[in-house]
Design an enzyme around this catalytic site. Structure first.
Site, PDB file in Angstrom:
ATOM      1  N   GLY A  15       9.381   2.897   0.847  1.00  0.00           N
ATOM      2  CA  GLY A  15       8.907   4.293   1.226  1.00  0.00           C
ATOM      3  C   GLY A  15      10.428   5.168   0.990  1.00  0.00           C
ATOM      4  O   GLY A  15      10.670   6.150   1.678  1.00  0.00           O
ATOM      5  N   ALA A  16      10.796   4.645  -0.103  1.00  0.00           N
ATOM      6  CA  ALA A  16      12.037   5.717  -0.453  1.00  0.00           C
ATOM      7  C   ALA A  16      12.107   7.027  -1.184  1.00  0.00           C
ATOM      8  O   ALA A  16      12.968   7.571  -1.386  1.00  0.00           O
ATOM      9  CB  ALA A  16      12.960   4.538  -1.330  1.00  0.00           C
ATOM     10  N   TYR A 168      -1.998   2.797  15.186  1.00  0.00           N
ATOM     11  CA  TYR A 168      -0.733   3.097  14.766  1.00  0.00           C
ATOM     12  C   TYR A 168       0.308   2.437  15.929  1.00  0.00           C
ATOM     13  O   TYR A 168       1.177   1.538  15.352  1.00  0.00           O
ATOM     14  CB  TYR A 168      -0.314   4.610  14.763  1.00  0.00           C
TER      15      TYR A 168
END
Length: 180
Positions: A15-16, A168
């Site tokens: 997730g960079a 979530y």
């Protein structure tokens, strides 16, 4: 308090391409780390890699990574193994929130796949490289939503009664339980 030397360490961040992942990449780059960056959006990932290079990273390697697909995670793992014999820090940052139930191409509920199963797979399959690392660390990004979570052992993919916050918060609780 003793501060760990970071220069020369191998840091892998999922997730960079934006947000926390891109900010962490820049910070580790400023410390002179070798970076391995993965994210779904190739153009934004290339921009994050360029920013990390400009910030002084010892090296930057980036590769497309769609954590919603097990096959993509496995391909990413093969690529990682081809460029380094060790990982010093693994940051499982990729994740998302969905208001409606969606499934990955492999038929897994997307929140569960992205937020929990992928970090689990990455961590498990990178253990040999982590064990070869220098004082290795694994960071899995969670949130306070875990406090509202309840793991539905009978239906972790919310095939019945899907709720975005419930899915979530369950995934973030699973992250905490896995880390412990």
């Amino acid at each position: 308090r003793h501060r760990m030397k970071l220069a020369g360490r191998w840091i892998l961040i999922t997730g960079a391409s934006s947000g926390f992942g891109a900010a962490a990449a820049r910070k580790f780059a400023e410390e002179g780390c070798h970076l391995i960056l993965g994210a779904r959006r190739d153009e934004r990932l290339a921009d994050a890699a360029a920013a990390a290079r400009a910030a002084g990273a010892a090296s930057v390697h980036h590769h497309s990574l769609d954590v919603a697909r097990t096959a993509a995670v496995e391909a990413f793992l093969d690529w990682v193994r081809s460029i380094t014999p060790r990982i010093d820090v693994l940051i499982n940052n990729a994740g998302a929130f969905f208001t409606t139930r969606q499934e990955t191409r492999e038929g897994i509920e997307q929140t569960w796949a992205l937020n929990h199963l992928s970090p689990f797979l990455l961590t498990r399959d990178l253990l040999p490289l982590l064990r070869a690392g220098n004082a290795p660390r694994v960071v899995t990004v969670a949130s306070a939503a875990h406090m509202m979570g309840r793991v539905r052992l009978d239906d972790p993919e919310f095939r019945r009664g899907y709720g975005g916050w419930a899915a979530y918060s369950q995934s973030k609780l699973a992250n905490i339980l896995f880390a412990r």
